[in-house]
Design an enzyme around this catalytic site. Sequence first.
Site, PDB file in Angstrom:
ATOM      1  N   GLU A 126       0.839  -1.201   0.000  1.00  0.00           N
ATOM      2  CA  GLU A 126       0.000   0.000   0.000  1.00  0.00           C
ATOM      3  C   GLU A 126       0.874   1.250   0.000  1.00  0.00           C
ATOM      4  O   GLU A 126       1.950   1.265   0.609  1.00  0.00           O
ATOM      5  CB  GLU A 126      -0.912  -0.021   1.238  1.00  0.00           C
ATOM      6  CG  GLU A 126      -2.100   0.910   1.163  1.00  0.00           C
ATOM      7  CD  GLU A 126      -3.146   0.557   2.224  1.00  0.00           C
ATOM      8  OE1 GLU A 126      -3.638  -0.607   2.209  1.00  0.00           O
ATOM      9  OE2 GLU A 126      -3.458   1.419   3.054  1.00  0.00           O
ATOM     10  N   ASP A 128      -0.004   5.302   0.736  1.00  0.00           N
ATOM     11  CA  ASP A 128      -1.131   6.081   1.240  1.00  0.00           C
ATOM     12  C   ASP A 128      -0.904   7.579   1.268  1.00  0.00           C
ATOM     13  O   ASP A 128       0.180   8.051   1.665  1.00  0.00           O
ATOM     14  CB  ASP A 128      -1.445   5.692   2.694  1.00  0.00           C
ATOM     15  CG  ASP A 128      -1.935   4.274   2.840  1.00  0.00           C
ATOM     16  OD1 ASP A 128      -2.497   3.747   1.872  1.00  0.00           O
ATOM     17  OD2 ASP A 128      -1.756   3.697   3.928  1.00  0.00           O
ATOM     18  N   GLU A 130      -3.349  10.099   3.375  1.00  0.00           N
ATOM     19  CA  GLU A 130      -4.521  10.112   4.244  1.00  0.00           C
ATOM     20  C   GLU A 130      -4.616  11.456   4.953  1.00  0.00           C
ATOM     21  O   GLU A 130      -3.614  11.979   5.447  1.00  0.00           O
ATOM     22  CB  GLU A 130      -4.420   9.003   5.290  1.00  0.00           C
ATOM     23  CG  GLU A 130      -4.388   7.598   4.720  1.00  0.00           C
ATOM     24  CD  GLU A 130      -4.197   6.555   5.800  1.00  0.00           C
ATOM     25  OE1 GLU A 130      -5.181   5.924   6.196  1.00  0.00           O
ATOM     26  OE2 GLU A 130      -3.042   6.379   6.252  1.00  0.00           O
ATOM     27  N   GLY A 154      -2.093  -5.553  13.014  1.00  0.00           N
ATOM     28  CA  GLY A 154      -1.268  -5.309  14.185  1.00  0.00           C
ATOM     29  C   GLY A 154       0.179  -5.664  13.948  1.00  0.00           C
ATOM     30  O   GLY A 154       1.068  -5.216  14.671  1.00  0.00           O
ATOM     31  N   ILE A 157       3.991  -3.198   9.264  1.00  0.00           N
ATOM     32  CA  ILE A 157       5.077  -2.256   9.502  1.00  0.00           C
ATOM     33  C   ILE A 157       4.779  -0.984   8.737  1.00  0.00           C
ATOM     34  O   ILE A 157       4.914  -0.927   7.514  1.00  0.00           O
ATOM     35  CB  ILE A 157       6.442  -2.844   9.059  1.00  0.00           C
ATOM     36  CG1 ILE A 157       6.690  -4.200   9.737  1.00  0.00           C
ATOM     37  CG2 ILE A 157       7.562  -1.852   9.365  1.00  0.00           C
ATOM     38  CD1 ILE A 157       6.700  -4.150  11.248  1.00  0.00           C
ATOM     39  N   ARG A 295      10.107   3.254  18.013  1.00  0.00           N
ATOM     40  CA  ARG A 295       9.984   2.249  16.961  1.00  0.00           C
ATOM     41  C   ARG A 295      11.150   1.268  17.002  1.00  0.00           C
ATOM     42  O   ARG A 295      12.284   1.633  17.338  1.00  0.00           O
ATOM     43  CB  ARG A 295       9.936   2.927  15.587  1.00  0.00           C
ATOM     44  CG  ARG A 295       8.732   3.825  15.350  1.00  0.00           C
ATOM     45  CD  ARG A 295       7.459   3.021  15.183  1.00  0.00           C
ATOM     46  NE  ARG A 295       7.510   2.179  13.999  1.00  0.00           N
ATOM     47  CZ  ARG A 295       7.018   2.545  12.798  1.00  0.00           C
ATOM     48  NH1 ARG A 295       6.437   3.733  12.645  1.00  0.00           N
ATOM     49  NH2 ARG A 295       7.099   1.737  11.776  1.00  0.00           N
TER      50      ARG A 295
END
Length: 303
Positions: A126, A128, A130, A154, A157, A295
Amino acid sequence: MSLHSFFLFKSLHFSLLIIIIMIGFTSPSISAQGPPSPGYYPSSRFGSIGFDQGFRNLWGPQHQRLDQGSLTIWLDKSAGSGFKSLRPYQSGYFSASIKLQPGYTAGVDTSFYLSNNEAHPGNHDEIDIEFLGTTPGKPYTLQTNVFVRGSGDGNVIGREMKFHLWFDPTQNFHNYAILWTPSEIIFLVDDVPIRRYPRKSDATYPLRPMWVYGSIWDASPWATENGKYKADYQYAPFVGRYTNFRLSGCASGGSCNPPSVSPSGAGGLSRQQNSAMAWVQRNRMVYDYCSDPKRDHTHTPEC
């Protein structure tokens, strides 16, 4: 006070008042300063099409209205809406002019993106753009993201970079674009590059064909300040408006030279485009996944 002193005092008072007024007029323009010119405007090189020439409704047809090639989609407590390109692409330049809703829009996600989630459920790619809704007085957040073989369950990444735009995206239509080629992904806003994601390895880059999508939906659990503010349907319907669609890509299974957004016609960006992108990232970026100490960067080796 002597007459001379009185007039001197009044003169100084008047001058100070003029300075205060001038500051009041000039400050907004300084705060609203945009990026330097990128020097090249690739959107003008790709012809626009009407919605029905390149897309179809995917879900929520009762929350979708087409008017002379322009599309309006909306979300209320019963449903949102989404659309999808008629065919998949292997690479290309994809854009739309979008206008967002003002006021309370917390929890609402208005999007334009590439994906192959229907072809590869649980293992999709994907790219994106947004728009994450907000509360009055606070700006929309534009989130860019790249998924590589992620599921959204969940374990995905995300590679998010978030921006506050240098204009109000609710006042007018603005052009938002994704360039996806075998070597790089570039996100652009009104022809200004805001992010470049180069292919550093096959493991960190989407390579399988994708369709172009758009949607408006309730993302209350995470969209606005990490879910602090939820969608409030007393402000519904929440509306997204799309026009000037551009789909210029290599069809899946075919062979062609992918488009470029550089004045040289090759990959990468010009010095002037890089300068504009650096300004945006220095002044308007509010989150970079590579700089997030929370992260686990073993999952994002491109950082």
